[in-house]
Design a protein around this motif. Structure first.
Motif, PDB file in Angstrom:
ATOM      1  N   GLY A  67       6.620  56.753  42.192  1.00  0.00           N
ATOM      2  CA  GLY A  67       7.291  57.911  41.592  1.00  0.00           C
ATOM      3  C   GLY A  67       6.903  58.147  40.154  1.00  0.00           C
ATOM      4  O   GLY A  67       7.022  57.263  39.315  1.00  0.00           O
ATOM      5  N   ALA A  68       6.454  59.373  39.888  1.00  0.00           N
ATOM      6  CA  ALA A  68       6.094  59.774  38.527  1.00  0.00           C
ATOM      7  C   ALA A  68       7.068  60.811  38.002  1.00  0.00           C
ATOM      8  O   ALA A  68       6.712  61.702  37.251  1.00  0.00           O
ATOM      9  N   GLY A  69       8.336  60.701  38.448  1.00  0.00           N
ATOM     10  CA  GLY A  69       9.403  61.484  37.837  1.00  0.00           C
ATOM     11  C   GLY A  69       9.857  60.754  36.582  1.00  0.00           C
ATOM     12  O   GLY A  69       9.281  59.725  36.190  1.00  0.00           O
ATOM     13  N   ALA A  97       3.015  61.009  44.787  1.00  0.00           N
ATOM     14  CA  ALA A  97       2.446  62.191  45.427  1.00  0.00           C
ATOM     15  C   ALA A  97       2.265  63.301  44.396  1.00  0.00           C
ATOM     16  O   ALA A  97       1.305  64.048  44.429  1.00  0.00           O
ATOM     17  N   GLU A  98       3.232  63.425  43.467  1.00  0.00           N
ATOM     18  CA  GLU A  98       3.130  64.460  42.420  1.00  0.00           C
ATOM     19  C   GLU A  98       3.249  63.792  41.055  1.00  0.00           C
ATOM     20  O   GLU A  98       4.103  62.928  40.841  1.00  0.00           O
ATOM     21  N   LEU A  99       2.365  64.229  40.160  1.00  0.00           N
ATOM     22  CA  LEU A  99       2.296  63.619  38.815  1.00  0.00           C
ATOM     23  C   LEU A  99       2.343  64.713  37.758  1.00  0.00           C
ATOM     24  O   LEU A  99       1.865  65.821  37.996  1.00  0.00           O
ATOM     25  N   ALA A 122      11.800  66.788  41.233  1.00  0.00           N
ATOM     26  CA  ALA A 122      12.905  67.281  40.391  1.00  0.00           C
ATOM     27  C   ALA A 122      12.563  67.292  38.903  1.00  0.00           C
ATOM     28  O   ALA A 122      12.943  68.208  38.170  1.00  0.00           O
ATOM     29  N   SER A 123      11.829  66.269  38.460  1.00  0.00           N
ATOM     30  CA  SER A 123      11.587  66.134  37.016  1.00  0.00           C
ATOM     31  C   SER A 123      10.808  67.308  36.435  1.00  0.00           C
ATOM     32  O   SER A 123      10.892  67.581  35.243  1.00  0.00           O
ATOM     33  N   ALA A 124      10.044  68.000  37.290  1.00  0.00           N
ATOM     34  CA  ALA A 124       9.262  69.135  36.791  1.00  0.00           C
ATOM     35  C   ALA A 124      10.138  70.360  36.543  1.00  0.00           C
ATOM     36  O   ALA A 124       9.712  71.293  35.869  1.00  0.00           O
ATOM     37  N   LYS A 174       0.441  60.358  48.730  1.00  0.00           N
ATOM     38  CA  LYS A 174       1.735  60.420  49.420  1.00  0.00           C
ATOM     39  C   LYS A 174       1.788  59.297  50.442  1.00  0.00           C
ATOM     40  O   LYS A 174       0.830  59.113  51.202  1.00  0.00           O
ATOM     41  N   ILE A 175       2.863  58.554  50.485  1.00  0.00           N
ATOM     42  CA  ILE A 175       3.016  57.516  51.505  1.00  0.00           C
ATOM     43  C   ILE A 175       4.242  57.850  52.363  1.00  0.00           C
ATOM     44  O   ILE A 175       5.078  58.665  51.965  1.00  0.00           O
ATOM     45  N   GLY A 176       4.339  57.194  53.525  1.00  0.00           N
ATOM     46  CA  GLY A 176       5.408  57.555  54.458  1.00  0.00           C
ATOM     47  C   GLY A 176       6.640  56.692  54.333  1.00  0.00           C
ATOM     48  O   GLY A 176       7.712  57.048  54.823  1.00  0.00           O
ATOM     49  N   ALA A 230      19.502  60.001  41.002  1.00  0.00           N
ATOM     50  CA  ALA A 230      20.116  60.341  39.707  1.00  0.00           C
ATOM     51  C   ALA A 230      20.738  61.735  39.676  1.00  0.00           C
ATOM     52  O   ALA A 230      21.326  62.112  38.660  1.00  0.00           O
ATOM     53  N   GLY A 231      20.611  62.498  40.753  1.00  0.00           N
ATOM     54  CA  GLY A 231      21.251  63.820  40.801  1.00  0.00           C
ATOM     55  C   GLY A 231      20.797  64.711  39.658  1.00  0.00           C
ATOM     56  O   GLY A 231      19.609  64.839  39.381  1.00  0.00           O
ATOM     57  N   GLY A 232      21.771  65.291  38.964  1.00  0.00           N
ATOM     58  CA  GLY A 232      21.458  66.207  37.861  1.00  0.00           C
ATOM     59  C   GLY A 232      21.403  65.527  36.513  1.00  0.00           C
ATOM     60  O   GLY A 232      21.480  66.192  35.479  1.00  0.00           O
TER      61      GLY A 232
HETATM   62  C1  LIG Z   1      17.273  72.902  37.934  1.00  0.00           C
HETATM   63  C2  LIG Z   1      17.461  71.479  37.470  1.00  0.00           C
HETATM   64  C3  LIG Z   1      17.982  71.248  36.204  1.00  0.00           C
HETATM   65  C4  LIG Z   1      18.165  69.919  35.755  1.00  0.00           C
HETATM   66  N1  LIG Z   1      18.624  69.715  34.488  1.00  0.00           N
HETATM   67  C5  LIG Z   1      18.786  68.451  34.032  1.00  0.00           C
HETATM   68  C6  LIG Z   1      19.231  68.214  32.698  1.00  0.00           C
HETATM   69  O1  LIG Z   1      19.475  69.146  31.938  1.00  0.00           O
HETATM   70  N2  LIG Z   1      19.378  66.920  32.287  1.00  0.00           N
HETATM   71  C7  LIG Z   1      19.103  65.867  33.113  1.00  0.00           C
HETATM   72  O2  LIG Z   1      19.256  64.717  32.675  1.00  0.00           O
HETATM   73  N3  LIG Z   1      18.668  66.076  34.384  1.00  0.00           N
HETATM   74  C8  LIG Z   1      18.510  67.326  34.859  1.00  0.00           C
HETATM   75  N4  LIG Z   1      18.088  67.541  36.140  1.00  0.00           N
HETATM   76  C9  LIG Z   1      17.976  66.397  37.041  1.00  0.00           C
HETATM   77  C10 LIG Z   1      16.671  65.659  36.885  1.00  0.00           C
HETATM   78  O3  LIG Z   1      15.605  66.553  36.984  1.00  0.00           O
HETATM   79  C11 LIG Z   1      16.581  64.573  37.960  1.00  0.00           C
HETATM   80  O4  LIG Z   1      17.720  63.744  37.937  1.00  0.00           O
HETATM   81  C12 LIG Z   1      15.360  63.695  37.734  1.00  0.00           C
HETATM   82  O5  LIG Z   1      14.221  64.491  37.575  1.00  0.00           O
HETATM   83  C13 LIG Z   1      15.163  62.716  38.872  1.00  0.00           C
HETATM   84  O6  LIG Z   1      14.003  61.968  38.547  1.00  0.00           O
HETATM   85  P1  LIG Z   1      13.360  60.946  39.553  1.00  0.00           P
HETATM   86  O7  LIG Z   1      12.293  60.265  38.805  1.00  0.00           O
HETATM   87  O8  LIG Z   1      14.426  60.108  40.181  1.00  0.00           O
HETATM   88  O9  LIG Z   1      12.793  61.831  40.765  1.00  0.00           O
HETATM   89  P2  LIG Z   1      11.648  62.958  40.813  1.00  0.00           P
HETATM   90  O10 LIG Z   1      11.489  63.653  39.535  1.00  0.00           O
HETATM   91  O11 LIG Z   1      11.965  63.816  42.017  1.00  0.00           O
HETATM   92  O12 LIG Z   1      10.302  62.156  41.096  1.00  0.00           O
HETATM   93  C14 LIG Z   1      10.070  61.539  42.333  1.00  0.00           C
HETATM   94  C15 LIG Z   1       8.654  60.989  42.319  1.00  0.00           C
HETATM   95  O13 LIG Z   1       8.461  60.239  43.520  1.00  0.00           O
HETATM   96  C16 LIG Z   1       7.295  60.705  44.166  1.00  0.00           C
HETATM   97  N5  LIG Z   1       7.453  60.589  45.602  1.00  0.00           N
HETATM   98  C17 LIG Z   1       8.496  61.007  46.358  1.00  0.00           C
HETATM   99  N6  LIG Z   1       8.233  60.792  47.651  1.00  0.00           N
HETATM  100  C18 LIG Z   1       6.987  60.234  47.713  1.00  0.00           C
HETATM  101  C19 LIG Z   1       6.137  59.811  48.769  1.00  0.00           C
HETATM  102  N7  LIG Z   1       6.495  59.955  50.056  1.00  0.00           N
HETATM  103  N8  LIG Z   1       4.928  59.276  48.477  1.00  0.00           N
HETATM  104  C20 LIG Z   1       4.529  59.154  47.186  1.00  0.00           C
HETATM  105  N9  LIG Z   1       5.287  59.564  46.139  1.00  0.00           N
HETATM  106  C21 LIG Z   1       6.497  60.097  46.411  1.00  0.00           C
HETATM  107  C22 LIG Z   1       7.190  62.160  43.747  1.00  0.00           C
HETATM  108  O14 LIG Z   1       5.853  62.652  43.954  1.00  0.00           O
HETATM  109  C23 LIG Z   1       7.563  62.067  42.289  1.00  0.00           C
HETATM  110  O15 LIG Z   1       6.461  61.648  41.520  1.00  0.00           O
HETATM  111  C24 LIG Z   1      17.864  68.837  36.613  1.00  0.00           C
HETATM  112  C25 LIG Z   1      17.296  69.081  37.862  1.00  0.00           C
HETATM  113  C26 LIG Z   1      17.100  70.384  38.290  1.00  0.00           C
HETATM  114  C27 LIG Z   1      16.473  70.608  39.654  1.00  0.00           C
END
Ligand SMILES: Cc1cc2nc3c(=O)[nH]c(=O)nc-3n(C[C@H](O)[C@H](O)[C@H](O)COP(=O)(O)OP(=O)(O)OC[C@H]3O[C@@H](n4cnc5c(N)ncnc54)[C@H](O)[C@@H]3O)c2cc1C
Length: 381
Positions: A29-31, A55-57, A73-75, A196-198, A349-351
């Motif tokens: 994960g690159a979120g 899968a997405e960076l 979501a992070s984008a 991307k992995i399964g 982590a939701g929102g």
């Molecule tokens: C409209 C909106 C507004 C927001 N506003 C805020 C805010 O103001 N403040 C705040 O703190 N948060 C906010 N958030 C929430 C925040 O964006 C998320 O909580 C956060 O981005 C989650 O990060 P993450 O790293 O857990 O997941 P993600 O950002 O979803 O990253 C997941 C990573 O895992 C990878 N991955 C997933 N499945 C696979 C697979 N099968 N194979 C390989 N790689 C995979 C993806 O490619 C990606 O790189 C908002 C979200 C949205 C949608």
């Protein structure tokens, strides 16, 4: 209560996990969670080789903006830090994570201006405040110590609003920040596998040429755990990115559940006008009527930003999905192969992914390396 029970290690194996510096760590994960985790691992465990698989960076070049899916979501985040009253054990735990993350974000904002974080004023308007808000008084800690918290006078509130406050917080230009973290990781020797992995377990069998050794630990920052966690609910969020600049982040929570918010993106990134929270809504394209609603709400609530629809300079409509987990984030160790391999889960982590990110990464590093020291001085990317 210090932390929800789910954050403690779920390991039941009698064989203690053993790892050496030759064993590789793969972070999926690159979120914002995966990137924060990679940064912290490089800082706290410099002898261990870390590979980021995703899968997405984020893009590390200011000239390129890839077409991301709503699942990344992070984008799509705003992103700002908005405290939430700690009215339940889960929110209490998140309150602490948010305050710890704020400490680190403040340091990044002052020491690493290119990272895209800026300290600014936050303003809240509630049409239906809870007991937590109504019980607050000037000088209380809201976002963090010395945040200048102040309850707004009734005369400062627009029609329909019953309670408001202002305080010090920060906003993040999310594409800039994520690109910055990825670039730092790469420059410090981190490897990247774009794939991307399964299933989470597939990360253990990455090709040795790509990883440079055997994988002993996988950190699962996939956001949603590959669709295999029934507690995960996806919450759609639509926003509009406009060129018009603003100087503070403001949010109104209407009595009927609507949200109006402005989130400036530092380093001239424009302003996010938001936002919807649509549980389970799978629509991936932006709805034009929602764009109109968000822009009209902004005019109604924040007339010092833009006064009429024609004055908005729209850059893009955005749709993303927040990976919300009922009962709270999963921060937990799962042992495999009689304790020879481990998965450290960190997702859901939701929102709130950005505003909790550094403290989550610290907990995950503690789970990965029990007994290791936690020092604020080593966190900064
Ligand atoms: C409209 C909106 C507004 C927001 N506003 C805020 C805010 O103001 N403040 C705040 O703190 N948060 C906010 N958030 C929430 C925040 O964006 C998320 O909580 C956060 O981005 C989650 O990060 P993450 O790293 O857990 O997941 P993600 O950002 O979803 O990253 C997941 C990573 O895992 C990878 N991955 C997933 N499945 C696979 C697979 N099968 N194979 C390989 N790689 C995979 C993806 O490619 C990606 O790189 C908002 C979200 C949205 C949608």
């Amino acid at each position: 209560m210090d932390f929800p029970s789910e954050t403690k290690s779920a390991s039941t194996s009698s064989t203690p996990f053993k790892s050496s510096n030759d064993d590789r760590i793969v972070v999926i994960g690159a979120g914002v969670l995966g990137l924060s985790m990679c940064t912290l691992l490089q800082s706290r465990l410099p002898a261990r080789l870390v590979t980021l698989l995703a899968a997405e960076l984020p893009s590390t070049s200011p000239d390129s903006s890839p077409a991301y899916t709503p699942s990344y979501a992070s984008a799509w985040a705003g992103a700002h830090y908005r405290p939430i009253s700690p009215s339940t054990p889960q929110l209490h735990a998140e309150f602490k994570l948010a305050q710890r993350t704020f400490e680190i974000m403040k340091r990044i904002a002052s020491e690493k201006p290119k990272a895209g974080i800026k300290l600014m004023q936050g303003v809240e308007y509630f049409d239906r405040p809870g007991k937590g808000e109504l019980g607050m008084k000037d000088g209380d800690v809201y976002a963090g110590p010395e945040d200048g918290f102040r309850v707004l006078q009734k005369s400062d509130l627009m029609e329909g609003v019953k309670w408001g406050c202002e305080y010090g917080t920060y906003c993040i230009n999310v594409p800039v920040y994520c690109g910055y973290l990825l670039k730092e990781f790469q420059e410090k020797g981190g490897k990247i596998v774009s794939r991307k992995i399964g299933d989470v377990k597939q990360a253990f069998s990455l090709n040795e040429d790509e990883i440079g050794g055997e994988v002993s630990t996988v950190v699962n920052c996939s956001g949603t755990n590959f669709g295999k966690d029934p507690k995960i609910k996806l919450i759609r969020g639509q926003t509009v990115l406009v060129k018009n600049p603003y100087h503070r982040t403001v949010t109104r929570q209407y009595a009927d559940g609507r949200w109006a918010t402005l989130i400036p993106r530092p380093l001239d990134g424009g302003t996010i006008v938001g936002v919807t929270k649509e549980i389970g809504d799978e629509e991936e394209t932006a709805r034009p009527e929602i764009r109109q609603l968000l822009l009209k709400q902004s005019i109604e609530c924040f007339p010092d930003f833009v006064e009429k629809l024609e004055d908005f300079e729209v850059i893009s409509d955005n749709v993303g999905r927040r990976p919300f987990r009922e009962g709270g984030l999963r921060m937990e160790v799962e042992e495999l192969d009689a304790g020879r391999k481990r998965i450290v889960h960190g997702y859901g982590a939701g929102g709130r992914g950005y505003e909790l990110s550094w403290a989550i990464a610290e907990r995950l590093v503690e789970l990965l390396n029990p007994g290791g020291s936690v020092q604020a001085t080593t966190v900064l990317p």
